[in-house]
Scaffold this motif. Structure first.
Motif, short mmCIF file in Angstrom:
data_model
loop_
_atom_site.label_atom_id
_atom_site.label_comp_id
_atom_site.label_asym_id
_atom_site.label_seq_id
_atom_site.Cartn_x
_atom_site.Cartn_y
_atom_site.Cartn_z
N UNK A 156 -11.71 -105.30 12.32
CA UNK A 156 -12.37 -104.06 11.90
C UNK A 156 -11.40 -102.90 12.01
N UNK A 157 -11.06 -102.30 10.89
CA UNK A 157 -10.14 -101.15 10.94
C UNK A 157 -10.87 -99.82 10.77
N UNK A 158 -12.11 -99.89 10.32
CA UNK A 158 -12.93 -98.68 10.19
C UNK A 158 -14.38 -99.15 10.12
N UNK A 159 -15.30 -98.26 10.49
CA UNK A 159 -16.70 -98.68 10.44
C UNK A 159 -17.61 -97.54 10.01
N UNK A 160 -18.72 -97.95 9.39
CA UNK A 160 -19.78 -97.04 9.01
C UNK A 160 -21.01 -97.42 9.83
N UNK A 161 -21.45 -96.50 10.67
CA UNK A 161 -22.61 -96.73 11.53
C UNK A 161 -23.80 -96.03 10.89
N UNK A 162 -24.61 -96.80 10.20
CA UNK A 162 -25.72 -96.24 9.42
C UNK A 162 -27.03 -96.46 10.16
N UNK A 163 -27.74 -95.36 10.43
CA UNK A 163 -29.10 -95.45 11.00
C UNK A 163 -29.11 -96.40 12.19
N UNK A 164 -28.23 -96.13 13.13
CA UNK A 164 -28.05 -97.00 14.28
C UNK A 164 -27.64 -96.17 15.48
N UNK A 171 -18.77 -99.24 25.93
CA UNK A 171 -17.75 -99.87 25.08
C UNK A 171 -17.49 -99.04 23.82
N UNK A 172 -18.53 -98.45 23.25
CA UNK A 172 -18.32 -97.63 22.05
C UNK A 172 -17.53 -96.37 22.38
N UNK A 173 -17.69 -95.85 23.59
CA UNK A 173 -16.92 -94.68 24.01
C UNK A 173 -15.43 -94.97 24.03
N UNK A 174 -15.06 -96.23 24.15
CA UNK A 174 -13.65 -96.60 24.18
C UNK A 174 -13.05 -96.89 22.83
N UNK A 175 -13.86 -96.84 21.76
CA UNK A 175 -13.35 -97.16 20.43
C UNK A 175 -12.54 -96.00 19.87
N UNK A 176 -11.47 -96.36 19.16
CA UNK A 176 -10.61 -95.38 18.50
C UNK A 176 -10.29 -95.89 17.12
N UNK A 177 -11.20 -95.69 16.19
CA UNK A 177 -10.99 -96.10 14.82
C UNK A 177 -11.79 -95.19 13.91
N UNK A 178 -11.38 -95.05 12.65
CA UNK A 178 -12.12 -94.17 11.73
C UNK A 178 -13.58 -94.60 11.63
N UNK A 179 -14.48 -93.64 11.80
CA UNK A 179 -15.90 -93.94 11.85
C UNK A 179 -16.69 -92.90 11.08
N UNK A 180 -17.68 -93.37 10.33
CA UNK A 180 -18.63 -92.49 9.65
C UNK A 180 -20.02 -92.88 10.11
N UNK A 181 -20.81 -91.91 10.55
CA UNK A 181 -22.20 -92.14 10.94
C UNK A 181 -23.11 -91.52 9.87
N UNK A 182 -24.05 -92.32 9.37
CA UNK A 182 -24.98 -91.87 8.34
C UNK A 182 -26.40 -91.91 8.91
N UNK A 183 -27.17 -90.85 8.68
CA UNK A 183 -28.55 -90.78 9.15
C UNK A 183 -29.46 -90.33 8.02
#
Length: 261
Positions: free
Chosen positions: A112-120, A194-206
């Protein structure tokens, strides 16, 4: 239709697009199958290598007895991606799919090099809330929680949309052990550390009408990851890719292009 044997299960998946395209993995929500993404995919850029799959207990994948662990759900997609030779992917996860994304990124950053966290979120609901809903589904099947789920999933105007009955039926046809198994996985998950330790491009959608993961909860999780972007889709509930596919695709396309896709 394609099936893969992983974790002693048969997992249903589709893999489309050119072999040299940017890999993008889509993980759907509790009570839906990989068709969740059908409204959005035609609106995305061409040339993507798109993997969709039915998590255990959903769609055409095997539905073992409940409960499931979040670790098992993460390992399912980890092994599927290894089986298919997909690495360095952009992972798009909605609801429980977004929890799987967070867990996989923490475990296998090579995938995983980037992630989209949608409605989560890093954690959704309480153990007590999930225990109550699990008991209801065990006693009466998905129909026992249907009305409340549809209210949380969709804005009120969408209930009159001609496609609404199809999504209602998709939920109703989820195997009870699949729903309760995955619900148990959500109940036992808290990824804040664990998520606080992540360092990767992230987009959150709500979605501003989301009754399951309200925008404040989604964006609170985004705040755990330095540099994470946020986007709010108005007039949409828990499944904005269904209610507002054009808006969803526009936001997702911008993120994909910024990642070189």
């Amino acid at each position: 239709m394609h099936m893969a044997g992983v974790n002693d299960l048969q997992i249903h998946y589709t893999l489309t697009g050119p072999e040299d395209g940017t890999p993008v993995v889509f993980a759907n929500s509790l009570g839906t199958d990989l068709r969740l993404w059908d409204p959005v995919l035609p609106l995305l850029p061409e040339g993507l290598r798109i993997l969709r799959f039915d998590k255990r207990g959903h769609g055409l994948s095997d539905a073992p007895g409940a409960p499931y662990s979040m670790g098992a759900l993460i390992t399912d997609i980890e092994r599927l991606m290894d089986h298919l030779g997909l690495r360095d992917a952009i992972f798009v996860g909605l609801s429980i799919g977004g929890m799987i994304a967070q867990g996989l990124a923490a475990k296998r950053l090579d995938l995983v090099r980037a992630m989209v966290l949608s409605n989560t979120a890093a954690g959704i609901g309480t153990r007590e809330m999930w225990a109550e809903r699990i008991a209801m589904v065990e006693a009466g099947g998905p129909e026992a929680i249907l009305d409340g789920t549809m209210q949380r999933w969709f804005s009120q105007p969408f209930h009159d949309h001609p496609d609404f009955p199809g999504w209602r039926n998709m939920f109703l046809r989820t195997p009870p052990q699949g729903w309760t198994g995955c619900a148990a996985a959500i109940a036992g998950t808290d990824f804040i550390s664990s998520t606080s330790g992540l360092r990767l491009p992230t987009l959150a959608i709500a979605g501003d009408k989301d009754g399951s993961t309200p925008p404040d909860l989604v964006f609170e999780t985004a705040g755990l990851i330095p540099g994470a972007q946020t986007a709010l889709i108005r007039g949409a509930g828990h499944l904005p890719c269904v209610e507002k596919p054009e808006d969803y695709a526009r936001i997702l396309t911008g993120f994909l292009k910024a990642r070189g896709a």
